[in-house]
Structure formats: C-alpha cells, structure tokens
Design a protein around this motif. Structure first.
Motif, PDB file in Angstrom:
ATOM      1  N   LYS A 213       0.841  -1.212   0.000  1.00  0.00           N
ATOM      2  CA  LYS A 213       0.000   0.000   0.000  1.00  0.00           C
ATOM      3  C   LYS A 213       0.869   1.253   0.000  1.00  0.00           C
ATOM      4  O   LYS A 213       0.574   2.215  -0.703  1.00  0.00           O
ATOM      5  CB  LYS A 213      -0.937   0.001   1.213  1.00  0.00           C
ATOM      6  CG  LYS A 213      -2.069  -0.997   1.070  1.00  0.00           C
ATOM      7  CD  LYS A 213      -2.959  -1.008   2.298  1.00  0.00           C
ATOM      8  CE  LYS A 213      -4.124  -1.955   2.098  1.00  0.00           C
ATOM      9  NZ  LYS A 213      -5.016  -1.980   3.257  1.00  0.00           N
ATOM     10  N   ALA A 214       1.938   1.247   0.802  1.00  0.00           N
ATOM     11  CA  ALA A 214       2.842   2.406   0.853  1.00  0.00           C
ATOM     12  C   ALA A 214       3.498   2.636  -0.505  1.00  0.00           C
ATOM     13  O   ALA A 214       3.665   3.781  -0.934  1.00  0.00           O
ATOM     14  CB  ALA A 214       3.897   2.203   1.935  1.00  0.00           C
TER      15      ALA A 214
ATOM     16  N   LEU B  82       2.807   8.382   8.105  1.00  0.00           N
ATOM     17  CA  LEU B  82       3.970   7.521   7.869  1.00  0.00           C
ATOM     18  C   LEU B  82       5.171   7.953   8.710  1.00  0.00           C
ATOM     19  O   LEU B  82       5.912   7.114   9.213  1.00  0.00           O
ATOM     20  CB  LEU B  82       4.335   7.502   6.379  1.00  0.00           C
ATOM     21  CG  LEU B  82       3.259   6.954   5.430  1.00  0.00           C
ATOM     22  CD1 LEU B  82       3.794   6.895   4.011  1.00  0.00           C
ATOM     23  CD2 LEU B  82       2.733   5.601   5.863  1.00  0.00           C
ATOM     24  N   GLU B  83       5.351   9.259   8.892  1.00  0.00           N
ATOM     25  CA  GLU B  83       6.463   9.757   9.718  1.00  0.00           C
ATOM     26  C   GLU B  83       6.285   9.307  11.177  1.00  0.00           C
ATOM     27  O   GLU B  83       7.253   8.933  11.843  1.00  0.00           O
ATOM     28  CB  GLU B  83       6.543  11.286   9.629  1.00  0.00           C
ATOM     29  CG  GLU B  83       7.522  11.954  10.584  1.00  0.00           C
ATOM     30  CD  GLU B  83       8.979  11.533  10.398  1.00  0.00           C
ATOM     31  OE1 GLU B  83       9.766  11.783  11.329  1.00  0.00           O
ATOM     32  OE2 GLU B  83       9.353  10.957   9.348  1.00  0.00           O
TER      33      GLU B  83
ATOM     34  N   GLU C 203      10.873  11.497   1.066  1.00  0.00           N
ATOM     35  CA  GLU C 203      11.890  10.709   1.777  1.00  0.00           C
ATOM     36  C   GLU C 203      11.237   9.915   2.916  1.00  0.00           C
ATOM     37  O   GLU C 203      11.670   8.819   3.257  1.00  0.00           O
ATOM     38  CB  GLU C 203      12.973  11.661   2.317  1.00  0.00           C
ATOM     39  CG  GLU C 203      14.197  10.969   2.877  1.00  0.00           C
ATOM     40  CD  GLU C 203      14.855   9.976   1.913  1.00  0.00           C
ATOM     41  OE1 GLU C 203      15.195   8.868   2.373  1.00  0.00           O
ATOM     42  OE2 GLU C 203      15.000  10.300   0.723  1.00  0.00           O
ATOM     43  N   VAL C 204      10.169  10.478   3.486  1.00  0.00           N
ATOM     44  CA  VAL C 204       9.419   9.816   4.565  1.00  0.00           C
ATOM     45  C   VAL C 204       8.901   8.462   4.068  1.00  0.00           C
ATOM     46  O   VAL C 204       8.990   7.447   4.764  1.00  0.00           O
ATOM     47  CB  VAL C 204       8.226  10.704   5.013  1.00  0.00           C
ATOM     48  CG1 VAL C 204       7.268   9.943   5.922  1.00  0.00           C
ATOM     49  CG2 VAL C 204       8.732  11.956   5.710  1.00  0.00           C
ATOM     50  N   MET C 205       8.367   8.469   2.842  1.00  0.00           N
ATOM     51  CA  MET C 205       7.815   7.246   2.257  1.00  0.00           C
ATOM     52  C   MET C 205       8.907   6.227   1.955  1.00  0.00           C
ATOM     53  O   MET C 205       8.737   5.037   2.206  1.00  0.00           O
ATOM     54  CB  MET C 205       7.088   7.604   0.968  1.00  0.00           C
ATOM     55  CG  MET C 205       5.859   6.819   0.787  1.00  0.00           C
ATOM     56  SD  MET C 205       4.777   7.497  -0.454  1.00  0.00           S
ATOM     57  CE  MET C 205       5.625   8.844  -1.156  1.00  0.00           C
TER      58      MET C 205
ATOM     59  N   GLU D   3      -5.030   5.994   4.218  1.00  0.00           N
ATOM     60  CA  GLU D   3      -5.936   5.704   3.093  1.00  0.00           C
ATOM     61  C   GLU D   3      -7.204   6.546   3.181  1.00  0.00           C
ATOM     62  O   GLU D   3      -7.731   7.002   2.169  1.00  0.00           O
ATOM     63  CB  GLU D   3      -6.291   4.213   3.071  1.00  0.00           C
ATOM     64  CG  GLU D   3      -5.121   3.342   2.636  1.00  0.00           C
ATOM     65  CD  GLU D   3      -5.457   1.858   2.660  1.00  0.00           C
ATOM     66  OE1 GLU D   3      -5.214   1.205   1.641  1.00  0.00           O
ATOM     67  OE2 GLU D   3      -5.960   1.358   3.689  1.00  0.00           O
ATOM     68  N   LYS D   4      -7.681   6.763   4.401  1.00  0.00           N
ATOM     69  CA  LYS D   4      -8.868   7.603   4.614  1.00  0.00           C
ATOM     70  C   LYS D   4      -8.557   9.054   4.204  1.00  0.00           C
ATOM     71  O   LYS D   4      -9.362   9.715   3.550  1.00  0.00           O
ATOM     72  CB  LYS D   4      -9.280   7.526   6.089  1.00  0.00           C
ATOM     73  CG  LYS D   4     -10.565   8.229   6.421  1.00  0.00           C
ATOM     74  CD  LYS D   4     -10.979   7.920   7.867  1.00  0.00           C
ATOM     75  CE  LYS D   4     -12.231   8.660   8.243  1.00  0.00           C
ATOM     76  NZ  LYS D   4     -11.998   9.941   8.883  1.00  0.00           N
TER      77      LYS D   4
END
Length: 196
Positions: free
Chosen positions: A30-31, A57-58, A124-126, A184-185
């Motif tokens: 998903k990411a 995500l962070e 970069e976080v992802m 996702e929301k």
C-alpha cells in the motif's frame, strides 16, 4: 485476513509469524502505491489538527526507529530456543488489541516526540517507511529462531515494562495497519477535495 485478537490463548508461533508477515507485506504494498502521488496530496490534511498521509507515515517511522533495532537485538541475543506455541501476555495482548484498526478509529493520545504534526515532510518519509517495512519482514523471518513467549523486548514508552516478542510484533504491526488505514482515509478525503 484472520483477526488475531487473541485473549491470552496459546497459538502456533508459525501461524502468528505468517499472519504478521502477510500484514506487513500488505502495508508495504500500500505504501508503494503512494509513491506516485504528488507532494500536494501527500501533505494535504482535512484540518489543522488532523494528519496528512506523510505525517501518518512519519509517525510510524519514529516508532520503527525504536522497535526494529530493539526487536532484532533481542532475537539475536535470545537464549531461548524456538517454541511451537506462543502465549500472549495480558498487557501485550491489551496493547495489541487496542492497536487493531477498527471501522471507526478511536482517537489515541500521541507522545509529543512521536507526533509529526507541523513537520516539513517530503517523499523521503515514504522511502524510509517502505525500507522499514522490509526490515520488519526480515526480522519476522529471523524471529523463527527465538521463543516468541520467553524472549522479551523493551517498549518505547517505559524502560521498566517488557513485552513478549510475539506481542511486541503484534503491537508494532497492528499500529502500522491502524495508521495505514488512516492514511488511506486521508487519501480518499484529499481526492474529493483536491478534485473540486
């Protein structure tokens, strides 16, 4: 995917590890789907108090920075041979079940050090989050060498509390799932707002 909201029951260690591996692979997948999104979408939030996709995500990256090395260190140092059965502890089971994503996510207070609100974030976080999911997959595979009940890990909120390794995995991975559902929301909300 089966719901492993276990109530202090014993279960096969290999079944738990397989379930957690599948959950982590799904989170990573998903990411990876977020990578094509524009930065505007990744940083969009519905209100000043809510989190963007990158903030979700962070937040997880900050926990991953603590838990992934901690888990790996405890597995490597474990003196306990693998056991066929994992038995959840009452506290670990409580924390894990509290983290499971629900239809309507209950709000939880976040420690200031783990709250990314207001951070300047880029893709970069992802990249880091996806790398952490791969690291988690690697330590899940390593975990078959240790007893998931007798091997204990520290937790990020208190140096006095230790959880069983199987429960620590559950807490971390269910927490990842919870905030992936939140991201996702946000994406759904952003899609409807940004297309106006």
């Amino acid at each position: 995917m089966p719901n492993f909201a276990i109530k202090n029951k014993a279960m096969l260690s290999k079944n738990l590890l397989q379930d957690l591996l599948e959950r982590t692979q799904e989170i990573k997948h998903k990411a990876e789907g977020f990578k094509t999104l524009p930065l505007e979408t990744l940083n969009w939030k519905s209100s000043p108090d809510s989190w963007s996709i990158l903030e979700c995500l962070e937040h997880l990256n900050r926990y991953g920075d603590y838990y992934i090395p901690e888990i790996e260190k405890r597995i490597t140092a474990s003196q306990y041979r693998p056991a066929e059965i994992f038995k959840s502890g009452w506290l670990g089971n409580y924390f894990a079940n509290a983290m499971l994503p629900k239809e309507k996510l209950n709000k939880m207070k976040t420690f200031t050090s783990m709250n990314p609100k207001g951070s300047s974030l880029d893709k970069e976080v992802m990249t880091k989050f996806i790398a952490q999911q791969q690291d988690l997959i690697n330590v899940l595979k390593l975990a078959s060498r240790a007893d998931l009940t007798k091997t204990k890990t520290g937790i990020s909120i208190s140096k006095w509390i230790k959880l069983r390794l199987g429960d620590t995995f559950r807490v971390v991975i269910y927490h990842n799932q919870r905030h992936m559902a939140q991201a996702e929301k946000v994406l759904k909300e952003a899609g409807s707002m940004l297309s106006v």
